[in-house]
Write an enzyme that holds these catalytic residues in place. Structure first.
Site, PDB file in Angstrom:
ATOM      1  N   CYS A  93      12.522 -14.455   0.037  1.00  0.00           N
ATOM      2  CA  CYS A  93      13.210 -14.689   1.310  1.00  0.00           C
ATOM      3  C   CYS A  93      14.728 -14.602   1.181  1.00  0.00           C
ATOM      4  O   CYS A  93      15.413 -14.212   2.130  1.00  0.00           O
ATOM      5  CB  CYS A  93      12.799 -16.051   1.879  1.00  0.00           C
ATOM      6  SG  CYS A  93      11.048 -16.168   2.319  1.00  0.00           S
ATOM      7  N   ASP A 145       0.614  -1.806   9.814  1.00  0.00           N
ATOM      8  CA  ASP A 145      -0.382  -1.863   8.743  1.00  0.00           C
ATOM      9  C   ASP A 145      -0.426  -3.289   8.195  1.00  0.00           C
ATOM     10  O   ASP A 145       0.151  -4.208   8.786  1.00  0.00           O
ATOM     11  CB  ASP A 145      -0.062  -0.845   7.648  1.00  0.00           C
ATOM     12  CG  ASP A 145       1.194  -1.199   6.850  1.00  0.00           C
ATOM     13  OD1 ASP A 145       1.940  -2.118   7.259  1.00  0.00           O
ATOM     14  OD2 ASP A 145       1.430  -0.541   5.808  1.00  0.00           O
ATOM     15  N   ARG A 185       7.393  11.258   0.984  1.00  0.00           N
ATOM     16  CA  ARG A 185       8.507  10.900   1.859  1.00  0.00           C
ATOM     17  C   ARG A 185       9.611  11.951   1.848  1.00  0.00           C
ATOM     18  O   ARG A 185       9.941  12.522   0.808  1.00  0.00           O
ATOM     19  CB  ARG A 185       9.108   9.556   1.452  1.00  0.00           C
ATOM     20  CG  ARG A 185       8.312   8.376   1.947  1.00  0.00           C
ATOM     21  CD  ARG A 185       9.053   7.088   1.692  1.00  0.00           C
ATOM     22  NE  ARG A 185       8.317   5.969   2.267  1.00  0.00           N
ATOM     23  CZ  ARG A 185       8.637   4.690   2.086  1.00  0.00           C
ATOM     24  NH1 ARG A 185       9.682   4.384   1.329  1.00  0.00           N
ATOM     25  NH2 ARG A 185       7.915   3.737   2.646  1.00  0.00           N
ATOM     26  N   CYS A 208      13.935 -15.095  10.820  1.00  0.00           N
ATOM     27  CA  CYS A 208      12.557 -15.348  10.406  1.00  0.00           C
ATOM     28  C   CYS A 208      12.194 -16.810  10.589  1.00  0.00           C
ATOM     29  O   CYS A 208      12.730 -17.686   9.887  1.00  0.00           O
ATOM     30  CB  CYS A 208      12.338 -14.924   8.959  1.00  0.00           C
ATOM     31  SG  CYS A 208      10.652 -15.193   8.380  1.00  0.00           S
ATOM     32  N   GLU A 225      -1.301   9.251   4.495  1.00  0.00           N
ATOM     33  CA  GLU A 225      -1.795   8.138   5.302  1.00  0.00           C
ATOM     34  C   GLU A 225      -3.310   8.011   5.217  1.00  0.00           C
ATOM     35  O   GLU A 225      -3.846   6.899   5.194  1.00  0.00           O
ATOM     36  CB  GLU A 225      -1.353   8.298   6.760  1.00  0.00           C
ATOM     37  CG  GLU A 225       0.138   8.091   6.987  1.00  0.00           C
ATOM     38  CD  GLU A 225       0.600   6.678   6.652  1.00  0.00           C
ATOM     39  OE1 GLU A 225      -0.248   5.765   6.603  1.00  0.00           O
ATOM     40  OE2 GLU A 225       1.806   6.497   6.415  1.00  0.00           O
ATOM     41  N   CYS A 271      15.805 -11.045   1.856  1.00  0.00           N
ATOM     42  CA  CYS A 271      15.233 -10.386   3.028  1.00  0.00           C
ATOM     43  C   CYS A 271      16.306 -10.104   4.076  1.00  0.00           C
ATOM     44  O   CYS A 271      17.053 -11.008   4.466  1.00  0.00           O
ATOM     45  CB  CYS A 271      14.135 -11.249   3.648  1.00  0.00           C
ATOM     46  SG  CYS A 271      13.416 -10.538   5.148  1.00  0.00           S
ATOM     47  N   TYR A 305      -3.499   3.160  13.915  1.00  0.00           N
ATOM     48  CA  TYR A 305      -2.398   3.029  12.963  1.00  0.00           C
ATOM     49  C   TYR A 305      -1.951   4.395  12.438  1.00  0.00           C
ATOM     50  O   TYR A 305      -0.756   4.705  12.418  1.00  0.00           O
ATOM     51  CB  TYR A 305      -2.783   2.137  11.777  1.00  0.00           C
ATOM     52  CG  TYR A 305      -1.862   2.373  10.605  1.00  0.00           C
ATOM     53  CD1 TYR A 305      -0.564   1.866  10.615  1.00  0.00           C
ATOM     54  CD2 TYR A 305      -2.247   3.186   9.531  1.00  0.00           C
ATOM     55  CE1 TYR A 305       0.313   2.141   9.577  1.00  0.00           C
ATOM     56  CE2 TYR A 305      -1.382   3.465   8.502  1.00  0.00           C
ATOM     57  CZ  TYR A 305      -0.097   2.934   8.523  1.00  0.00           C
ATOM     58  OH  TYR A 305       0.775   3.222   7.501  1.00  0.00           O
TER      59      TYR A 305
END
Length: 371
Positions: free
Chosen positions: A211, A152, A35, A220, A51, A214, A134
């Site tokens: 959650c 993905d 990255r 969501c 990838e 998130c 992808y």
């Protein structure tokens, strides 16, 4: 009027989701060797290599291979110029060896057709060996900053929960992609794609999603309903068929007999112990490869304990046969004697590494290496 209102709503949802996700990503992004820093465009070679390695393989397993490859072949030109057998040996243990063969083919094609520079659009990327929808989208977004819908397994899970998609996978893939496209922003495409992946890997996990932490919880549907963990739904998997075969480990003093599997098919082009074809259980008694029969004049003997390995479409059981060969015996055609001391550097795939770790094989390896 209704269609216009839906379009406005989609645009608002996209802006809210992308802003929230990118703000979270700037604070919590995973540090990975392929990255680039946030807001920067990554090196296409490193993105492509990572990838391909990450296809059907977890990040933890990929990191040491990526580091090893980029130290040994720091540029695409270096990799394209490498010998095929060296690349295949370096890939050994990572699995899904067709990826390595296509990696080599892709590196050479980019050098020949594009002067060593990856094309920056999905259509041209899709035409290269080993690059599917992808991977093409990921390279386009992460390496070139183009808006692309990157989906993905992690992103599938996030989208299925965000929109509480009840259709089971794989039938839900089209709807998931359409929903993902609605949310994908034009700006910071690479960071957004990696943010969605990170969200699925660290927050929206398969079991016990966090959650409460998130950044997309407010929108969501699964989280609001309290059943996010039930998504994505999946069609029950079929039981994998069973196959079996024989694998032969022959010793000659301090050497062990090796071969190279055919270039096409499972473990294509990889170094291996000689083995029979891998047949269905109903195929009857399995006979050893004919070129091995005269080698030992009946000295082969079976050892207890099969070696099992799970492939994508079947489970394999190999019965291990061992033989001690006379010291002046030549290797059969398409095989060679390799020093036991160099077996770890031979580039054996995972299945053959399991054979080498079989207790009886280990005992013979130790015995021969000290005589």
């Amino acid at each position: 009027m209704q269609q216009a209102a839906m379009s406005d709503g989609q645009q608002r949802r996209r802006r809210h989701a992308s802003r929230s996700l990118l703000a979270w990503y700037d604070r919590h992004r995973r540090v990975l060797p392929w990255r680039a820093p946030a807001h920067d465009i990554a090196d296409p070679y490193r993105v492509w290599l990572s990838e391909i390695m990450l296809q059907q393989t977890v990040v933890k397993a990929v990191i040491p291979y990526f580091d090893s490859f980029t130290r040994r072949w720091p540029t695409l030109a270096d990799l394209a110029a490498a010998r095929d057998d060296e690349v295949m040996a370096a890939w050994a243990g990572l699995g899904y060896y067709s990826r390595a063969r296509k990696l080599i083919a892709c590196a050479k094609e980019v050098m020949e057709r594009f002067d060593g520079r990856f094309p920056d659009d999905e259509a041209a990327l899709l035409a290269l060996p080993g690059i599917g929808p992808y991977t093409a989208a990921a390279i386009s977004a992460i390496a070139f900053g183009r808006r692309a819908v990157v989906v993905d397994g992690n992103v599938e899970r996030v989208i299925a929960r965000l929109f509480r998609i009840t259709t089971p996978l794989p039938a839900a893939k089209r709807e998931i992609r359409e929903r993902a496209a609605d949310l994908t922003p034009a700006g910071r495409a690479g960071d957004y794609a990696q943010g969605m992946m990170d969200l699925g890997a660290t927050i929206c996990t398969p079991r016990r999603p966090a959650c409460d932490r998130c950044p997309l919880m407010a929108m969501c549907e699964g989280g609001q309903a309290g059943d996010a963990e039930d998504f994505p739904r999946k069609t029950p998997k079929r039981t994998k068929p069973q196959r079996r075969g024989l694998v032969h480990v022959a010793f000659r003093g301090g050497d062990v007999l090796l071969t190279r599997r055919p270039p096409r098919g499972l473990l294509g082009g990889m170094v291996a112990f000689p083995s029979t074809p891998w047949t269905e259980p109903a195929a009857g008694d399995i006979q050893p490869p004919p070129q091995l029969v005269p080698l030992t004049h009946g000295k082969w003997h079976e050892v207890p304990g099969d070696v099992t390995h799970v492939f994508t479409h079947f489970t394999l059981s190999l019965t291990v046969w061992i033989a001690q060969i006379d010291g002046d015996t030549m290797a059969p055609a398409d095989m060679w004697w390799s020093p036991i001391s160099q077996l770890e550097e031979a580039g054996l795939p995972s299945l053959m590494q399991k054979v080498a770790r079989h207790p009886h094989v280990v005992s013979w390896l130790r015995r021969q290496s000290v005589t």
